[in-house]
Design an enzyme around this catalytic site. Sequence first.
Site, PDB file in Angstrom:
ATOM      1  CB  CYS A   1     -36.542 -25.803  -6.370  1.00 18.33           C
ATOM      2  SG  CYS A   1     -37.731 -25.473  -5.131  1.00 18.33           S
TER       3      CYS A   1
ATOM      4  CG  HIS B   1     -40.164 -26.426  -9.306  1.00 17.49           C
ATOM      5  ND1 HIS B   1     -39.448 -27.448  -9.150  1.00 17.49           N
ATOM      6  CD2 HIS B   1     -40.567 -26.486  -7.960  1.00 17.49           C
ATOM      7  CE1 HIS B   1     -39.057 -27.701  -8.080  1.00 17.49           C
ATOM      8  NE2 HIS B   1     -39.879 -27.216  -7.002  1.00 17.49           N
TER       9      HIS B   1
ATOM     10  CD  GLU C   1     -39.189 -28.173 -13.052  1.00 16.10           C
ATOM     11  OE1 GLU C   1     -38.606 -26.976 -12.990  1.00 16.10           O
ATOM     12  OE2 GLU C   1     -39.137 -28.631 -11.789  1.00 16.10           O
TER      13      GLU C   1
HETATM   14  N1  GLN Z   1     -35.976 -28.815  -0.045  1.00 10.82           N
HETATM   15  C1  GLN Z   1     -36.148 -27.349  -0.625  1.00 10.82           C
HETATM   16  C2  GLN Z   1     -37.327 -26.728   0.006  1.00 10.82           C
HETATM   17  O1  GLN Z   1     -38.181 -27.238   0.690  1.00 10.82           O
HETATM   18  C3  GLN Z   1     -36.247 -27.266  -1.952  1.00 10.82           C
HETATM   19  C4  GLN Z   1     -37.488 -27.967  -2.676  1.00 10.82           C
HETATM   20  C5  GLN Z   1     -37.491 -28.274  -4.034  1.00 10.82           C
HETATM   21  O2  GLN Z   1     -36.438 -28.345  -4.602  1.00 10.82           O
HETATM   22  N2  GLN Z   1     -38.509 -28.360  -4.638  1.00 10.82           N
HETATM   23  O3  GLN Z   1     -37.165 -25.401   0.141  1.00 10.82           O
END
Ligand code: GLN
Length: 547
Positions: free
Chosen positions: A392, A523, A525
């Site tokens: 992410c 994600h 995971e």
């Molecule tokens: N802060 C970033 C976003 O909102 C990544 C979010 C995250 O890593 N879950 O897009």
Amino acid sequence: MKKKGHKYIFVMGGVMSGVGKGVASASIGKVLQANGYKVNLVKVDPYLNVDAGTMNPTEHGETFVLRSGLETDQDMGNYERFLGRDLPEENYVTSGMVYSKVIERERNLEYDGKCVEAIPHVRDEIVDRFEKAAAINGSQISVIEIGGTVGDFQNAMFIEAARVMKSRNPDDILFIMVTYLPIPSKVGEMKTKPTQNAIRQLNSYGVQPDFVIGRSEEELDERRKDKIAEQCNIRPDHVISAPDIDSIYDVPLNFERDGLSKLLLKALKLKKKPTKHTMKEWAAFAKKVHNPKKEVHIAVIGKYFSTGDFVLSDAYISVIEAIKFSAYNLGAKPILTWISSGDFETGKKKLSELKKFDGIIIPGGFGTTGIEGKIKVIKYIRENKIPYFGLCYGMQLAVVEYARNVLGLKGATTREMDKDAEHLVIDIMEDQKEKIKNRNYGGTMRLGVYPAQLKKGTIARKAYGKDLVEERHRHRYEVNPEYIGQLETAGLVFSGASPNKKLMEIAELSKSVHPFFLGTQFHPELQARPLLPHPLFTEFVKVCLEH
Ligand code: GLN
């Protein structure tokens, strides 16, 4: 919504919190599943938040996102990992959800002018939710974990809901109390008194536990079991010993040593049924955890590290477990080192120290702290060909780094860092702008499962072994479509994208230039399971082991 004959097992905690009620509940679900039953695991969180999305991870631990996109407690992650299947959002209940629904109904005059009260209206809303969770997806047993400790003010209404359900259907409901038995060092003996008191406290709610799971540093001996049984009206064989162990994946196996599933089925008047979900595969995985042939050293670089190891493993639990599943299945024990990215900004840590790791992960995150440190790290490991897996934010920052240092776009960044920068290679989606303007933060990110189409001949496509995948998301920002062409020309490969090609889901570098440099907007995971490790984590760990 009521489903006839559905069985409910309520799991409550006594004495103190943090003794592993979540893992105990997940393990109860697992051993019942191995007896041929479809089990629903339900988590009750007594706080007033409507979901777990707005809470700080250092305080609350990881936010686990369900397939549907609901942001929930990390226990839901353990439930999915133990059961090996996705859970619906009905299986997560907070006081905030319950109260806001009751108040909404009251405002809509749905209570016909009655005085709206905690009992019966709030309690019955809770019962409705439990019955709704039971009615979906064809499950036969619900295991419902009530968060907090018996005696707390906040969770009393949930215990009351459980009590009233028992009074209505006494044969269908069991209560299990998970307690803690201390062994004070100066006394040198395991004490049952706090457990006795906790059970009496539960009795004062009108609830008698059918089983007690005794957590302690050591096994409960027959004497302790008999004492709890005699003092608290519980059958001695219903007092289950749950000593401290190194791996949570041993818990269901330990429960079975005390014959827990047999006893539960008997108490619920159910019979074992044939199933393919036996404990065999599970036991094989649990064994691998104890017999690794080698080690793999992975550094996780983030920002939530200032509050001690305990908090840290809570904030990143799904990432840690995902690494474990892949590593143990490859015969390796993962050794994780946590490094705060800010240390590379202040000079407390040198980039060259990264050389000693087999691979580096930058997990998800929010905000501006430590970001320049992360970008420095990514540059270093890209140039020094250290395996890199970005999750992410870790993917977004890999794109930023590439734009700055390979494409030569000076000051390229993400809008999250600097909304006025010239090159916003990571930018906000149109529909998110309005939400932020109105401070509409709760449950408004891109959340839950979205499809990604994979590009032939890439690391991602090869690892997954198929063209179309579905992964869970939780973010507001995206790769800015205006820069995709330039980034690709400069050698960054977008190996996964939304089917309409608008949203970039995976970025990687070709194997010919780097052994493993890959980031995902989603994600991965969240969908890794002990018996089904995630293919991208497995590929990453494999390369780390070669490295
Ligand atoms: N802060 C970033 C976003 O909102 C990544 C979010 C995250 O890593 N879950 O897009």
